[in-house]
Design a protein around this motif. Sequence first.
Motif, mmCIF file in Angstrom:
data_model
loop_
_atom_site.group_PDB
_atom_site.id
_atom_site.type_symbol
_atom_site.label_atom_id
_atom_site.label_comp_id
_atom_site.label_asym_id
_atom_site.label_seq_id
_atom_site.Cartn_x
_atom_site.Cartn_y
_atom_site.Cartn_z
ATOM 1 N N ARG A 32 -43.529 8.009 -26.648
ATOM 2 C CA ARG A 32 -43.042 8.704 -25.450
ATOM 3 C C ARG A 32 -42.289 7.781 -24.491
ATOM 4 N NH1 ARG A 32 -42.105 14.021 -25.547
ATOM 5 N NH2 ARG A 32 -42.481 15.046 -23.564
ATOM 6 N N ALA A 33 -42.206 6.506 -24.818
ATOM 7 C CA ALA A 33 -41.606 5.531 -23.905
ATOM 8 C C ALA A 33 -40.126 5.795 -23.634
ATOM 9 C CB ALA A 33 -41.796 4.121 -24.451
ATOM 10 N N GLY A 34 -39.447 6.448 -24.562
ATOM 11 C CA GLY A 34 -38.020 6.697 -24.392
ATOM 12 C C GLY A 34 -37.678 7.857 -23.488
ATOM 13 N N ARG A 35 -38.684 8.591 -23.041
ATOM 14 C CA ARG A 35 -38.441 9.729 -22.151
ATOM 15 C C ARG A 35 -38.804 9.344 -20.724
ATOM 16 N NH1 ARG A 35 -38.321 14.549 -25.034
ATOM 17 N NH2 ARG A 35 -37.498 15.467 -23.125
ATOM 18 N N TRP A 36 -37.883 9.579 -19.786
ATOM 19 C CA TRP A 36 -38.092 9.275 -18.363
ATOM 20 C C TRP A 36 -38.687 7.870 -18.214
ATOM 21 C CZ3 TRP A 36 -40.809 13.835 -20.237
ATOM 22 C CH2 TRP A 36 -39.997 14.969 -20.275
ATOM 23 N N TRP A 37 -38.054 6.904 -18.857
ATOM 24 C CA TRP A 37 -38.577 5.539 -18.947
ATOM 25 C C TRP A 37 -38.736 4.851 -17.599
ATOM 26 C CZ3 TRP A 37 -33.758 7.197 -20.036
ATOM 27 C CH2 TRP A 37 -32.713 6.653 -19.280
ATOM 28 N N TRP A 38 -38.053 5.358 -16.586
ATOM 29 C CA TRP A 38 -38.130 4.729 -15.268
ATOM 30 C C TRP A 38 -39.382 5.150 -14.491
ATOM 31 C CZ3 TRP A 38 -34.891 8.640 -16.755
ATOM 32 C CH2 TRP A 38 -35.025 9.861 -16.110
ATOM 33 N N GLU A 39 -40.108 6.138 -14.997
ATOM 34 C CA GLU A 39 -41.303 6.618 -14.315
ATOM 35 C C GLU A 39 -42.535 5.830 -14.753
ATOM 36 O OE1 GLU A 39 -41.878 10.806 -14.653
ATOM 37 O OE2 GLU A 39 -39.863 11.313 -13.958
ATOM 38 N N ASP A 40 -43.347 5.453 -13.812
ATOM 39 C CA ASP A 40 -44.568 4.691 -14.102
ATOM 40 C C ASP A 40 -45.749 5.645 -14.207
ATOM 41 O OD1 ASP A 40 -46.400 2.690 -14.481
ATOM 42 O OD2 ASP A 40 -46.599 2.218 -12.342
ATOM 43 N N THR A 41 -45.812 6.347 -15.327
ATOM 44 C CA THR A 41 -46.902 7.292 -15.538
ATOM 45 C C THR A 41 -47.128 7.476 -17.028
ATOM 46 O OG1 THR A 41 -47.638 9.593 -15.248
ATOM 47 C CG2 THR A 41 -45.264 9.213 -15.356
ATOM 48 N N SER A 42 -48.369 7.731 -17.405
ATOM 49 C CA SER A 42 -48.697 7.932 -18.823
ATOM 50 C C SER A 42 -48.650 9.401 -19.210
ATOM 51 C CB SER A 42 -50.100 7.380 -19.110
ATOM 52 O OG SER A 42 -51.068 8.073 -18.342
ATOM 53 N N LYS A 43 -48.372 10.268 -18.230
ATOM 54 C CA LYS A 43 -48.350 11.709 -18.502
ATOM 55 C C LYS A 43 -46.957 12.264 -18.244
ATOM 56 C CE LYS A 43 -53.274 12.439 -17.523
ATOM 57 N NZ LYS A 43 -54.265 13.195 -16.752
ATOM 58 N N LYS A 44 -46.006 11.805 -19.030
ATOM 59 C CA LYS A 44 -44.631 12.207 -18.833
ATOM 60 C C LYS A 44 -44.300 13.452 -19.669
ATOM 61 C CE LYS A 44 -42.996 8.100 -19.850
ATOM 62 N NZ LYS A 44 -42.023 6.979 -20.017
ATOM 63 N N PHE A 65 -29.212 23.178 -6.664
ATOM 64 C CA PHE A 65 -29.972 21.930 -6.824
ATOM 65 C C PHE A 65 -29.034 20.722 -6.835
ATOM 66 C CE2 PHE A 65 -31.862 18.711 -9.684
ATOM 67 C CZ PHE A 65 -33.030 18.436 -8.985
ATOM 68 N N ILE A 66 -27.938 20.817 -7.577
ATOM 69 C CA ILE A 66 -26.997 19.696 -7.676
ATOM 70 C C ILE A 66 -26.246 19.481 -6.362
ATOM 71 C CG2 ILE A 66 -24.860 18.924 -8.786
ATOM 72 C CD1 ILE A 66 -25.920 20.218 -11.373
ATOM 73 N N ASN A 67 -25.811 20.576 -5.739
ATOM 74 C CA ASN A 67 -25.076 20.451 -4.479
ATOM 75 C C ASN A 67 -25.936 19.838 -3.386
ATOM 76 O OD1 ASN A 67 -22.687 21.500 -5.523
ATOM 77 N ND2 ASN A 67 -23.231 23.611 -5.003
ATOM 78 N N GLU A 68 -27.234 20.084 -3.450
ATOM 79 C CA GLU A 68 -28.138 19.553 -2.426
ATOM 80 C C GLU A 68 -28.592 18.134 -2.740
ATOM 81 O OE1 GLU A 68 -32.533 20.478 -0.441
ATOM 82 O OE2 GLU A 68 -31.560 22.006 -1.688
ATOM 83 N N ASN A 69 -28.821 17.835 -4.029
ATOM 84 C CA ASN A 69 -29.458 16.563 -4.389
ATOM 85 C C ASN A 69 -28.580 15.575 -5.151
ATOM 86 O OD1 ASN A 69 -32.319 17.275 -3.542
ATOM 87 N ND2 ASN A 69 -31.879 18.954 -4.963
ATOM 88 N N GLY A 70 -27.416 16.010 -5.605
ATOM 89 C CA GLY A 70 -26.553 15.123 -6.384
ATOM 90 C C GLY A 70 -26.655 15.391 -7.872
ATOM 91 N N ILE A 71 -25.806 14.736 -8.653
ATOM 92 C CA ILE A 71 -25.722 15.031 -10.081
ATOM 93 C C ILE A 71 -26.885 14.446 -10.886
ATOM 94 C CG2 ILE A 71 -24.261 13.037 -10.654
ATOM 95 C CD1 ILE A 71 -24.002 16.617 -12.121
ATOM 96 N N ASN A 72 -27.419 13.291 -10.461
ATOM 97 C CA ASN A 72 -28.519 12.645 -11.191
ATOM 98 C C ASN A 72 -29.703 12.333 -10.274
ATOM 99 O OD1 ASN A 72 -27.150 12.563 -13.698
ATOM 100 N ND2 ASN A 72 -26.124 10.651 -13.127
ATOM 101 N N PRO A 73 -30.241 13.305 -9.573
ATOM 102 C CA PRO A 73 -31.317 13.038 -8.608
ATOM 103 C C PRO A 73 -32.656 12.691 -9.243
ATOM 104 C CG PRO A 73 -31.004 15.394 -8.822
ATOM 105 C CD PRO A 73 -29.908 14.733 -9.625
ATOM 106 N N PHE A 74 -32.774 12.972 -10.557
ATOM 107 C CA PHE A 74 -34.060 12.742 -11.241
ATOM 108 C C PHE A 74 -34.453 11.275 -11.278
ATOM 109 C CE2 PHE A 74 -30.614 14.401 -13.919
ATOM 110 C CZ PHE A 74 -30.126 13.226 -14.469
ATOM 111 N N TYR A 75 -33.495 10.368 -11.086
ATOM 112 C CA TYR A 75 -33.824 8.940 -11.060
ATOM 113 C C TYR A 75 -34.495 8.529 -9.744
ATOM 114 C CZ TYR A 75 -30.633 8.490 -15.079
ATOM 115 O OH TYR A 75 -30.015 8.619 -16.300
ATOM 116 N N GLU A 76 -34.374 9.380 -8.739
ATOM 117 C CA GLU A 76 -34.841 9.030 -7.392
ATOM 118 C C GLU A 76 -36.329 9.267 -7.188
ATOM 119 O OE1 GLU A 76 -32.401 11.007 -4.504
ATOM 120 O OE2 GLU A 76 -30.541 10.499 -5.567
ATOM 121 N N SER A 77 -36.876 10.311 -7.802
ATOM 122 C CA SER A 77 -38.298 10.603 -7.623
ATOM 123 C C SER A 77 -38.798 11.497 -8.739
ATOM 124 C CB SER A 77 -38.538 11.304 -6.278
ATOM 125 O OG SER A 77 -38.072 12.644 -6.302
#
Length: 231
Positions: free
Chosen positions: A213-225, A97-109
Amino acid sequence: MNHEISNQLKQNQDIRENLKFLAENFSGKIVFSTSFGIEDQVITDVIFSQKLSAVEVFTLDTGRLFQETYATWDKTQIQYGQKISAYYPNNKKIEGFINENGINPFYESVNLRKQCCHIRKVEPLQRALKDVKIWITGLRAEHSPNRNELEILQWDEQYELYKYNPLLHWTTEEVKDYVTKKGVPYNVLHDQGFVSIGCAPCTRALKEGEDFRAGRWWWEDTSKKECGLHS
């Protein structure tokens, strides 16, 4: 689960009695998952102080936890003289997963974030819950609107077991009170504005007026994090 056991858990508010009761009835088939959050520390204290060895206490080490979380883990084992089992991600899957997507890909999508959560959390949890009948959690209704419909005892279709949420209706004040009076070790990040503490890259302190819950995955625009551990 027979009605006698079900009624015991739903009607009795004493979690010490309930956890002892479960340990006696489901020895070797009951586990507690801790992420070392302050509510989890309450349950750990109840289990370890009563020496309920029939209950396996385990954690999911994602490899991206805060150093303060590891320190809490260490202090807990030292204070109670008991071990907490660790489950880790599959090394080949996380490497791929890391080799394909990078070390911090979770910020991307959201999709990449959920893939990361699945590898680091969900798959290890599936191994931890194999052949288990009772899964004890530290879920509290205050932590997320999605958890308001939970019950103290409920059947979990995802893992095909019963989930026991003894602190579901506890308030933050009650949890802090317990920890203070009992001298239970807790994650010092809670004193710095962190409420729900997960992986370091995906968790931040709350700003004034924000919900739990605002402190978790704060960059995502969703109420179901959610990470997928609790469907």
